[in-house]
Design an enzyme around this catalytic site. Structure first.
Site, PDB file in Angstrom:
ATOM      1  N   SER A  56       0.842  -1.201   0.000  1.00 45.94           N
ATOM      2  CA  SER A  56       0.000   0.000   0.000  1.00 45.94           C
ATOM      3  C   SER A  56       0.876   1.251   0.000  1.00 45.94           C
ATOM      4  O   SER A  56       1.960   1.249   0.590  1.00 45.94           O
ATOM      5  CB  SER A  56      -0.857  -0.010   1.270  1.00 45.94           C
ATOM      6  OG  SER A  56      -2.019   0.737   1.086  1.00 45.94           O
ATOM      7  N   PRO A  57       0.403   2.309  -0.650  1.00 44.77           N
ATOM      8  CA  PRO A  57       1.177   3.549  -0.595  1.00 44.77           C
ATOM      9  C   PRO A  57       1.227   4.069   0.840  1.00 44.77           C
ATOM     10  O   PRO A  57       0.201   4.108   1.516  1.00 44.77           O
ATOM     11  CB  PRO A  57       0.379   4.503  -1.490  1.00 44.77           C
ATOM     12  CG  PRO A  57      -1.001   3.927  -1.561  1.00 44.77           C
ATOM     13  CD  PRO A  57      -0.836   2.441  -1.401  1.00 44.77           C
TER      14      PRO A  57
ATOM     15  N   CYS B  62       2.986   7.288   3.018  1.00 42.93           N
ATOM     16  CA  CYS B  62       3.808   8.498   3.103  1.00 42.93           C
ATOM     17  C   CYS B  62       4.963   8.270   4.064  1.00 42.93           C
ATOM     18  O   CYS B  62       4.761   7.720   5.150  1.00 42.93           O
ATOM     19  CB  CYS B  62       2.979   9.650   3.664  1.00 42.93           C
ATOM     20  SG  CYS B  62       1.749  10.237   2.520  1.00 42.93           S
TER      21      CYS B  62
ATOM     22  N   GLN C  27       1.203   6.821  -6.789  1.00 42.65           N
ATOM     23  CA  GLN C  27      -0.100   7.367  -6.388  1.00 42.65           C
ATOM     24  C   GLN C  27      -0.022   8.889  -6.462  1.00 42.65           C
ATOM     25  O   GLN C  27       0.775   9.514  -5.756  1.00 42.65           O
ATOM     26  CB  GLN C  27      -0.456   6.943  -4.954  1.00 42.65           C
ATOM     27  CG  GLN C  27      -1.864   7.370  -4.575  1.00 42.65           C
ATOM     28  CD  GLN C  27      -2.186   7.100  -3.111  1.00 42.65           C
ATOM     29  OE1 GLN C  27      -1.463   7.534  -2.217  1.00 42.65           O
ATOM     30  NE2 GLN C  27      -3.284   6.407  -2.851  1.00 42.65           N
TER      31      GLN C  27
ATOM     32  N   TYR D  95      -8.660  14.111   0.890  1.00 41.37           N
ATOM     33  CA  TYR D  95      -7.751  15.032   0.171  1.00 41.37           C
ATOM     34  C   TYR D  95      -8.532  15.764  -0.935  1.00 41.37           C
ATOM     35  O   TYR D  95      -9.754  15.647  -1.013  1.00 41.37           O
ATOM     36  CB  TYR D  95      -6.528  14.259  -0.345  1.00 41.37           C
ATOM     37  CG  TYR D  95      -5.708  13.697   0.809  1.00 41.37           C
ATOM     38  CD1 TYR D  95      -5.083  14.551   1.728  1.00 41.37           C
ATOM     39  CD2 TYR D  95      -5.605  12.326   1.021  1.00 41.37           C
ATOM     40  CE1 TYR D  95      -4.368  14.045   2.813  1.00 41.37           C
ATOM     41  CE2 TYR D  95      -4.887  11.815   2.108  1.00 41.37           C
ATOM     42  CZ  TYR D  95      -4.281  12.687   2.994  1.00 41.37           C
ATOM     43  OH  TYR D  95      -3.583  12.198   4.074  1.00 41.37           O
TER      44      TYR D  95
ATOM     45  N   ARG E  59       0.470  -1.489   6.933  1.00 47.66           N
ATOM     46  CA  ARG E  59       1.291  -1.695   8.131  1.00 47.66           C
ATOM     47  C   ARG E  59       1.944  -3.070   8.149  1.00 47.66           C
ATOM     48  O   ARG E  59       3.056  -3.220   8.664  1.00 47.66           O
ATOM     49  CB  ARG E  59       0.441  -1.451   9.375  1.00 47.66           C
ATOM     50  CG  ARG E  59       0.095   0.033   9.539  1.00 47.66           C
ATOM     51  CD  ARG E  59      -1.031   0.235  10.504  1.00 47.66           C
ATOM     52  NE  ARG E  59      -2.219  -0.482  10.061  1.00 47.66           N
ATOM     53  CZ  ARG E  59      -3.240  -0.798  10.840  1.00 47.66           C
ATOM     54  NH1 ARG E  59      -3.224  -0.466  12.111  1.00 47.66           N
ATOM     55  NH2 ARG E  59      -4.281  -1.419  10.351  1.00 47.66           N
TER      56      ARG E  59
HETATM   57  C1  LIG Z   1       2.508   5.434   7.684  1.00 44.82           C
HETATM   58  C2  LIG Z   1       1.327   5.391   6.774  1.00 44.82           C
HETATM   59  C3  LIG Z   1       1.267   6.211   5.676  1.00 44.82           C
HETATM   60  C4  LIG Z   1       0.194   6.171   4.794  1.00 44.82           C
HETATM   61  N1  LIG Z   1       0.191   6.900   3.655  1.00 44.82           N
HETATM   62  C5  LIG Z   1      -0.740   6.709   2.704  1.00 44.82           C
HETATM   63  C6  LIG Z   1      -0.634   7.257   1.411  1.00 44.82           C
HETATM   64  O1  LIG Z   1       0.352   7.893   1.094  1.00 44.82           O
HETATM   65  N2  LIG Z   1      -1.629   7.041   0.525  1.00 44.82           N
HETATM   66  C7  LIG Z   1      -2.707   6.284   0.825  1.00 44.82           C
HETATM   67  O2  LIG Z   1      -3.580   6.098  -0.001  1.00 44.82           O
HETATM   68  N3  LIG Z   1      -2.831   5.719   2.041  1.00 44.82           N
HETATM   69  C8  LIG Z   1      -1.860   5.886   2.969  1.00 44.82           C
HETATM   70  N4  LIG Z   1      -1.940   5.233   4.172  1.00 44.82           N
HETATM   71  C9  LIG Z   1      -3.065   4.326   4.386  1.00 44.82           C
HETATM   72  C10 LIG Z   1      -2.669   2.925   3.941  1.00 44.82           C
HETATM   73  O3  LIG Z   1      -2.271   2.895   2.595  1.00 44.82           O
HETATM   74  C11 LIG Z   1      -3.806   1.927   4.179  1.00 44.82           C
HETATM   75  O4  LIG Z   1      -4.916   2.317   3.390  1.00 44.82           O
HETATM   76  C12 LIG Z   1      -4.178   1.848   5.640  1.00 44.82           C
HETATM   77  O5  LIG Z   1      -3.035   1.930   6.479  1.00 44.82           O
HETATM   78  C13 LIG Z   1      -4.916   0.553   5.984  1.00 44.82           C
HETATM   79  O6  LIG Z   1      -4.118  -0.574   5.689  1.00 44.82           O
HETATM   80  P1  LIG Z   1      -3.383  -1.470   6.838  1.00 44.82           P
HETATM   81  O7  LIG Z   1      -4.430  -1.853   7.827  1.00 44.82           O
HETATM   82  O8  LIG Z   1      -2.808  -2.634   6.088  1.00 44.82           O
HETATM   83  O9  LIG Z   1      -2.312  -0.607   7.467  1.00 44.82           O
HETATM   84  C14 LIG Z   1      -0.872   5.302   5.064  1.00 44.82           C
HETATM   85  C15 LIG Z   1      -0.825   4.478   6.196  1.00 44.82           C
HETATM   86  C16 LIG Z   1       0.259   4.475   7.032  1.00 44.82           C
HETATM   87  C17 LIG Z   1       0.295   3.545   8.202  1.00 44.82           C
END
Ligand SMILES: Cc1cc2nc3c(=O)[nH]c(=O)nc-3n(C[C@H](O)[C@H](O)[C@H](O)COP(=O)(O)O)c2cc1C
Ligand SMILES: Cc1cc2nc3c(=O)[nH]c(=O)nc-3n(C[C@H](O)[C@H](O)[C@H](O)COP(=O)(O)OP(=O)(O)OC[C@H]3O[C@@H](n4cnc5c(N)ncnc54)[C@H](O)[C@@H]3O)c2cc1C
Length: 749
Positions: free
Chosen positions: A413-414, A416, A491, A572, A714
């Site tokens: 997943s993207p 930041c 992205q 956003y 994560r």
């Molecule tokens: C550190 C961090 C940075 C993130 N940055 C982005 C991002 O740049 N673009 C985006 O679409 N979602 C972003 N997310 C959300 C994740 O891509 C994802 O949708 C969300 O964490 C749920 O997935 P997970 O339960 O596997 O962590 C970010 C999440 C984390 C933890």
């Protein structure tokens, strides 16, 4: 102690006998409005695990229950003229009346006083009791009388159901799905003794009305059902027993006790019959309450301890029951589009308690056929040969998006990293993305990258708005292509009103203390009350931002990315147009959903026009705002439909983060139901994201058709080699890079 149970169902009786057994000096009275031999209902089901709890709590009742079981291992699914069988499930059914007889007998044997045919309407007569049990079932009058203390919530579900009996002893837990001119009917049937089964018939309110059952009496209901299910009943009859059509109420309470009054069983909580656990919950409550009273001298303390112990388990089961009942409310979505084997997987794994791995333990042959079927579908879809025997684990099958072939179903997943300077990615980004590509995921999506300096969330965000960015990104893309099988996507986004904020670890969504830049959004509404007020975009701003997206997309082509994702989620800029909470415009870009989608689609079209035809584009959306008046899951289906019509290849289904006061319901795979809905109702492939942690969850999601790709954020921060480790655990040979071949002889411990 003087104890009174109002209600002599499974909860009241079982508690009474356990307490009396624990201390024969207790004076225990059970007051029941029915006669001892009133037979309402037919059979109840217990899983093998539940029975072990009973054996431990009171061996005598357990032995009696066990003597009267009908035990079975199979689940039969009747679907479109076929019967699919899955084995190894371990359930027991017994007559509800027999269960009550056993509990009543054991109560009498131990000295509990049972008073029948006494309907309690006032608790005054029991003022002297030390403890009063509200064991008076789903319509508990005690719960209503003390509603301000118990704070009940009753959620009446929309489907109609009726509880019937059948003279046919079904050999397995049987689900029947059958269409008539009126709609789709679901049957949940299970044997409860040598010759009888419970037969619950369920359908939507619309089908029920079309069939005229809103005006039918019990005999007419039976005549209708016997005609419709003549084949499945094999000449047997259906039986009535106060068989009235009802809606299922999901009951929850803010508190389970008030002074010396305690809610137990259905009075405290219900769980939908499709996971067959109401009686189990009632009897497990009884066990927990009895134990709490032995541990604590004071009744009040014991009641607090009982609720503390039981509530988490009950809520876990109610969450599973909720997903399960929703599956049965939405079966029309799956009935028809799904091939029988995938329909069976979708049904069996609906509440997340049964997974691909548990099923493999229970019924390896069934899972082998699922995996073979899934591999053949993947072969057709990707136009790449996939082994059939043995088929690879579902997560290791390929997937094609236009000319881009993904070697498996795992996506990074993207995320930041807040580590760039004026948008330029650096060595951190190279190592971060590079190691995850080497880690085995098929697709790595680089973090939210902004189309302008003013479009950044924070000063550390990456960008695609100046020539240096192309060079820096190209280095990363080339590393990924040269050193892994992974494809890499970018992205693209604009932060809108959530811009000009601090890095994650300095305070997420908190305004910068200084060095701020001006913000734009769909409407002039700040994110927090104390955040900067954005300018509502005018047409010139819209042209400018659209052109910035186009410019960034051209640069992404130059940098060699394989795929582009546009960020329409998480509040956003483009999301701010879609949500009614952030878009209060009165021009053609505000109001209806079609109007609110106008600008995001304009940006999509402009980018699609410059993005290479052979390469795919995805869009990440928030499928609900988790907030009153916000975007709903129905709206999200509309959003996804438009995206499909405009040439989007796959939608990443996320949720929320639109407003700070959102009320999300988190849990394992908590966003996957939205993906499932969009995939079928909008007819577009989906990526699901959100709390996916195990390869077993991935295999379950894929084989049940809830998404095409699984995205982990994560999980990949924790373990860049997540996919490699999943391959190892499943015994799948995922080749290591040459530099790491020595790993082959290594056994991790
Ligand atoms: C550190 C961090 C940075 C993130 N940055 C982005 C991002 O740049 N673009 C985006 O679409 N979602 C972003 N997310 C959300 C994740 O891509 C994802 O949708 C969300 O964490 C749920 O997935 P997970 O339960 O596997 O962590 C970010 C999440 C984390 C933890
Ligand atoms: C269609 C359907 C299918 C189900 N299938 C299953 C299944 O397969 N497996 C399973 O485990 N569970 C099943 N259940 C749920 C199960 O029946 C209940 O969850 C379980 O009986 C709860 O036990 P209880 O003691 O809390 O309530 P109940 O069994 O309802 O007992 C409450 C008792 O209180 C009495 N009462 C109520 N008010 C008063 C009053 N004012 N004065 C005196 N007495 C009063 C009632 O007469 C009743 O006997 C099903 C339920 C339905 C509706």
């Amino acid at each position: 102690m003087k104890i009174v149970s109002i209600g002599g169902g499974s909860a009241g009786l079982y508690f009474a006998l356990l307490m009396k057994k624990a201390d024969p000096t207790h004076e225990i009275l059970v007051v029941e409005r029915n006669r001892p031999d009133d037979t309402f209902g037919f059979g109840v089901v217990f899983s093998d695990a539940t029975l072990e709890n009973f054996a431990e709590a009171d061996r005598e009742t357990y032995t009696e229950i066990a003597r009267n079981f009908a035990h079975w291992d199979d689940i039969d699914i009747h679907y479109q003229g076929q019967v699919l069988t899955s084995t190894g499930h371990g359930f027991s059914g017994m007559s509800r009346q027999l269960l009550l007889d056993i509990l009543q007998r054991r109560c009498t044997e131990l000295g509990v006083i049972l008073r029948f045919q006494d309907e309690v309407t006032d608790l005054g007569a029991y003022a002297g009791a030390d403890l009063v049990l509200a064991a008076d079932g789903v319509n508990s009058f005690i719960r209503s009388r003390y509603a301000e203390h118990f704070r009940p919530q009753v959620d009446w579900r929309p489907n109609k159901f009726v509880w019937l009996g059948a003279t046919f002893p079904y050999p397995a837990f049987t689900f029947v799905f059958k269409e008539s001119d009126h709609g789709l009917w679901r049957v949940h049937a299970y044997r409860y003794n040598a010759s009888m089964s419970t037969f619950i018939l369920e359908t939507t309110e619309a089908a029920w009305r079309r069939a005229g059952l809103d005006a039918a009496d019990e005999d007419q209901t039976i005549a209708f059902a016997e005609r419709l299910f003549a084949e499945e009943l094999q000449g047997h009859r259906l039986l009535k027993n106060r068989s009235l059509w009802r809606n299922f109420p999901t009951v929850k309470n803010g508190s389970w006790h008030h002074r010396n009054l305690v809610l137990i069983g259905d009075a405290a909580h219900t769980a939908h019959f499709s996971i067959g656990s109401g009686t189990k919950l009632a009897m497990e409550d009884a066990i927990a309450l009895c134990r709490a009273l032995q541990r604590h001298d004071e009744v009040k303390k014991a009641l607090v301890a009982y609720e503390e112990e039981r509530r988490p388990d009950v809520e876990r089961l109610q969450r599973a029951a909720q997903v399960s009942l929703e599956w049965f409310e939405q079966t029309e979505r799956y009935h028809g589009p799904l091939e029988p084997i995938q329909f069976a997987m979708s049904l069996l794994t609906r509440s997340l308690r049964v997974t691909h791995d548990n099923l493999k333990l229970r019924d390896p042959k069934f899972v082998e056929s699922v995996d073979r079927w899934f591999a053949s579908r993947a072969e057709q879809q990707s136009r790449v040969a996939v082994a059939a025997a043995p088929a690879p684990p579902p997560m290791f099958t390929p997937f094609r998006l236009r000319d881009v072939l993904l070697s498996n179903r795992i996506v990074v997943s993207p995320m930041c990293q807040y580590s760039a300077e004026d948008g330029t990615p650096n060595d951190w980004h190279l190592v971060n993305l590079g190691s995850r590509a080497v880690g085995g995921a098929a697709l790595v999506i680089a973090e939210m990258t902004d189309v302008s300096r003013e479009g950044r969330i924070s000063p550390g965000c990456t960008g695609m708005y100046k020539p240096e960015h192309v060079i820096a990104w190209k280095r990363i893309v080339e590393f990924v292509h040269a050193n892994s099988q992974a494809r890499i996507a970018l992205q693209l986004a604009h932060a809108g009103r959530k811009g000009s904020t601090r890095r994650l670890w300095e305070g997420i969504d908190e305004p910068l203390p200084d060095g701020n830049w001006p913000l734009i959004s769909a409407s002039a509404i700040p994110y927090h009350p104390y955040s900067q007020v954005p300018k509502a975009m005018d047409r010139r701003d819209m042209d400018m931002v659209r052109d910035q997206f186009v410019g960034a997309a051209r640069m992404a082509v130059e940098a060699g990315f394989d795929m582009l994702e546009l960020h329409f989620a998480h509040g956003y800029l483009l999301a701010s147009f879609i949500s009614p909470l952030t878009n209060i415009r009165t021009d053609e870009y505000g109001g209806s959903l079609a109007n609110r989608m106008r600008y995001p689609l304009e940006v999509f079209d402009a980018v699609r026009a410059v993005w290479p035809e052979r390469e795919p584009m995805s869009v990440k959306i928030s499928a609900t705002d988790w907030a009153e008046g916000g975007l709903s899951p129905e709206d999200a289906v509309g959003v996804a439909r438009w995206l499909r019509e405009h040439g989007c290849d796959i939608v990443t289904v996320s949720t929320g983060q639109t407003v700070p006061d959102q009320k999300p319901v988190y849990g394992r795979l908590y966003q996957t139901p939205f993906s499932d809905r969009i995939r079928y109702e909008a007819g577009i492939p989906t990526m699901t994201v959100g709390n996916i942690a195990s390869y077993d969850d991935v295999n379950s999601i894929l084989t049940a058709g809830r998404a095409d790709l699984c995205v982990l954020a994560r999980g990949h921060l924790f373990d860049p080699y997540w996919t490699r480790h999943a391959a190892y655990e499943q015994g799948y040979d995922l080749p290591w890079p040459d530099q790491y071949v020595s790993v082959k002889g290594f056994t991790p411990r």
